[in-house]
Scaffold this active site. Structure first.
Site, mmCIF file in Angstrom:
data_model
loop_
_atom_site.group_PDB
_atom_site.id
_atom_site.type_symbol
_atom_site.label_atom_id
_atom_site.label_comp_id
_atom_site.label_asym_id
_atom_site.label_seq_id
_atom_site.Cartn_x
_atom_site.Cartn_y
_atom_site.Cartn_z
ATOM 1 N N MET A 106 31.462 49.920 64.351
ATOM 2 C CA MET A 106 31.386 50.947 65.399
ATOM 3 C C MET A 106 29.949 51.421 65.560
ATOM 4 O O MET A 106 29.646 52.612 65.516
ATOM 5 C CB MET A 106 32.308 52.112 65.052
ATOM 6 C CG MET A 106 32.585 53.061 66.207
ATOM 7 S SD MET A 106 33.466 52.323 67.561
ATOM 8 C CE MET A 106 34.655 53.628 67.949
ATOM 9 N N GLY A 107 29.044 50.461 65.758
ATOM 10 C CA GLY A 107 27.689 50.806 66.133
ATOM 11 C C GLY A 107 27.636 51.080 67.622
ATOM 12 O O GLY A 107 28.648 51.430 68.238
ATOM 13 N N ILE A 153 27.273 49.021 70.225
ATOM 14 C CA ILE A 153 28.112 48.134 71.026
ATOM 15 C C ILE A 153 29.581 48.451 70.818
ATOM 16 O O ILE A 153 30.360 48.539 71.772
ATOM 17 C CB ILE A 153 27.822 46.656 70.682
ATOM 18 C CG1 ILE A 153 26.378 46.301 71.057
ATOM 19 C CG2 ILE A 153 28.795 45.738 71.421
ATOM 20 C CD1 ILE A 153 25.950 44.915 70.598
ATOM 21 N N ARG A 198 31.198 51.087 58.109
ATOM 22 C CA ARG A 198 30.677 51.543 56.816
ATOM 23 C C ARG A 198 30.496 53.050 56.814
ATOM 24 O O ARG A 198 30.748 53.723 55.809
ATOM 25 C CB ARG A 198 29.337 50.869 56.521
ATOM 26 C CG ARG A 198 29.420 49.401 56.162
ATOM 27 C CD ARG A 198 28.045 48.854 55.846
ATOM 28 N NE ARG A 198 27.125 49.052 56.967
ATOM 29 C CZ ARG A 198 25.833 48.762 56.928
ATOM 30 N NH1 ARG A 198 25.290 48.296 55.810
ATOM 31 N NH2 ARG A 198 25.064 48.943 57.981
ATOM 32 N N ARG A 232 29.025 37.190 65.188
ATOM 33 C CA ARG A 232 28.484 35.891 64.794
ATOM 34 C C ARG A 232 29.632 35.025 64.310
ATOM 35 O O ARG A 232 30.598 35.522 63.738
ATOM 36 C CB ARG A 232 27.432 36.032 63.682
ATOM 37 C CG ARG A 232 26.105 36.630 64.121
ATOM 38 C CD ARG A 232 25.341 35.697 65.047
ATOM 39 N NE ARG A 232 24.002 36.184 65.341
ATOM 40 C CZ ARG A 232 23.677 36.955 66.362
ATOM 41 N NH1 ARG A 232 24.640 37.364 67.202
ATOM 42 N NH2 ARG A 232 22.428 37.338 66.569
ATOM 43 N N GLU A 253 26.822 26.496 67.061
ATOM 44 C CA GLU A 253 26.893 26.654 68.517
ATOM 45 C C GLU A 253 26.034 25.596 69.179
ATOM 46 O O GLU A 253 24.823 25.555 68.908
ATOM 47 C CB GLU A 253 26.422 28.062 68.925
ATOM 48 C CG GLU A 253 27.331 29.152 68.449
ATOM 49 C CD GLU A 253 26.811 30.560 68.731
ATOM 50 O OE1 GLU A 253 27.574 31.517 68.533
ATOM 51 O OE2 GLU A 253 25.639 30.691 69.138
ATOM 52 N N HIS A 305 28.332 32.018 73.706
ATOM 53 C CA HIS A 305 27.398 33.071 73.288
ATOM 54 C C HIS A 305 26.640 33.642 74.503
ATOM 55 O O HIS A 305 25.411 33.607 74.559
ATOM 56 C CB HIS A 305 26.401 32.534 72.253
ATOM 57 C CG HIS A 305 25.874 33.608 71.350
ATOM 58 N ND1 HIS A 305 25.494 33.374 70.058
ATOM 59 C CD2 HIS A 305 25.661 34.946 71.555
ATOM 60 C CE1 HIS A 305 25.058 34.492 69.502
ATOM 61 N NE2 HIS A 305 25.151 35.465 70.393
#
Length: 327
Positions: A158-159, A161, A181, A243, A272, A291
Site C-alpha cells: 500500500m505505497g 501506487i 509493512r 515484478r 520478459e 509490462h
C-alpha cells in the site's frame, strides 16, 4: 551553446528500446546525446566525456564493464520506480549516484491494474475475439464473468501506487483490504474505506481480487507461492503489476490449471517476454500484458522530465531530487 551541454549516454533514438521523438527532444534541450551503438563503435572517443547514463526500459544496462568505461560518469538516471535491475552499492562504489522517478508513474500504473482486473473479470479480451471472429453467429455462455462492484479487493503493498488503486476501487464500491509493512494513517484508511490486514494470509483468504504492488526485494521474491495460492478463494483472481519474480510462476500455472484460483492478470513475468512455449501463455484463464504499466504518453514525458531533473542536479553537484540511497 551545444559545447556547454553535458554529454549523456542513451539507448537509442526511436526503435524498440529508444526514445520517441518528443521525449528525445526533451533530452536534447539539456544534453548532448551519445547512443549506445555509437559508444561501442568508438569507446575511446565517447566514453571519457559521458557524465550521465539515461536508462530507459532497462537500457543501456548498467553493466560493470560499461560503468568502468565511463570515467566521468556522475549519475545513472533510471526511468521508473523499480531499482532491482541496478546494483546500487556497486554503482555508488564508483562514485556514481543513482536516481529513479517515483510519483510520476503512479497514476498510469494504478489505471493499468484496474484495467487488468476489469478485463479479466469480464472476459473482455475473449469477448473481443468472439465479436470480431467472422465465424461468430451467436454469443456463447462462456463469456459470463464475475461481478466487480461490491467484491473484496486485497492490495498487497500500500505505497503510492497501491493507494491510488484503492482510490479507484472505491468508485466500484469494492471492499478494500490491504497488507503492508507499515500501516497507513487512520485518515488514509478512512478516505478509501480500507481495512488493514496484519497477516498476508488473512488478506488472501478474504479477497476476491488480489493485486500485488510490492517492490522486488529479497523479502518479496517468491512472496506468492504454492501455500499462498492455496489460501485464496477458488473464485479469486490474482493481478500482478509489481515484478514477475514476486510470484512463483510454476505454482501459479498449477493453481490455474487445477482451478485452485479462477484467473490471473499479469503485467509482469519472469523473464520478459516469456519463452514462447511457456505454459502461462496457453492458459485460457490468464491475461498477460508486456509490462506496460507506465506506457502512456503523459507518463513517459513526465518520466523523462524527472530523469533530466535528476541528471542536471548531478552534473551541477546539487542534491538529487530522487536519489536512490541504500537503506
Amino acid at each position: 551553446m551545444e559545447e556547454e551541454k553535458a554529454w549523456a549516454l542513451v539507448s537509442e533514438l526511436g526503435g524498440d528500446h529508444g526514445y520517441l521523438e518528443e521525449m528525445a527532444d526533451i533530452l536534447k534541450q539539456h544534453f548532448q546525446l551519445v547512443c549506445y551503438r555509437e559508444l561501442l563503435q568508438n569507446p575511446a572517443l565517447h566514453g571519457p566525456k559521458i557524465q550521465v547514463l539515461f536508462m530507459w526500459k532497462y537500457f543501456p544496462a548498467a553493466e560493470p564493464w560499461l560503468l568502468r568505461s565511463l570515467p566521468s560518469l556522475k549519475v545513472v538516471a533510471s526511468g521508473g520506480v523499480g531499482t532491482d535491475h541496478l546494483d546500487v552499492p556497486f554503482i555508488n562504489s564508483l562514485g556514481v549516484k543513482v536516481a529513479n522517478t517515483p510519483g510520476v508513474v503512479s497514476d498510469a500504473s494504478a489505471d493499468l491494474a484496474m484495467g487488468l482486473l476489469l478485463a479479466s473479470a469480464r472476459k473482455i479480451l475473449d469477448a473481443h475475439r468472439i465479436a470480431v471472429d467472422p465465424k461468430t453467429v451467436h454469443i456463447p455462455q462462456s463469456l459470463m464473468g464475475v461481478e466487480v462492484t461490491g467484491s473484496t479487493l486485497g492490495i498487497v503493498g500500500m505505497g503510492e501506487i497501491g493507494y491510488k488503486i484503492a482510490q479507484r476501487s472505491k468508485g466500484f464500491e469494492m471492499k478494500i483490504l490491504y497488507h503492508n509493512r507499515t500501516r497507513r494513517s487512520v485518515g488514509d484508511e478512512q478516505a478509501v474505506g480500507a481495512g488493514y490486514c496484519r497477516s498476508l494470509d488473512d488478506l488472501l483468504r478474504r479477497s476476491d481480487f488480489v493485486v500485488i504492488v510490492v517492490k522486488l526485494t529479497s523479502d518479496t521474491t517468491g512472496l506468492i507461492g504454492h501455500r499462498e495460492l492455496s489460501l485464496m478463494k477458488p473464485t479469486a483472481t490474482l493481478v500482478n503489476i509489481s515484478r514477475g519474480q514476486v510470484v512463483d510462476q510454476d505454482a501459479l500455472v498449477e493453481a490455474l490449471q487445477s482451478g485452485r484460483i479462477r484467473a490471473a492478470a499479469l503485467d509482469v513475468t519472469h523473464p520478459e517476454p516469456l519463452p514462447r512455449d511457456h505454459p502461462l501463455l496457453g492458459l485460457p484463464n490468464v491475461l498477460i500484458t508486456p509490462h506496460i504499466g507506465i506506457s502512456t504518453y503523459d507518463t513517459a514525458r513526465a518520466i523523462v522530465e524527472k530523469m533530466v531533473e535528476n541528471a542536471l542536479a548531478a552534473v551541477k553537484g546539487l542534491p538529487l531530487p530522487n536519489e536512490v540511497k541504500l537503506q
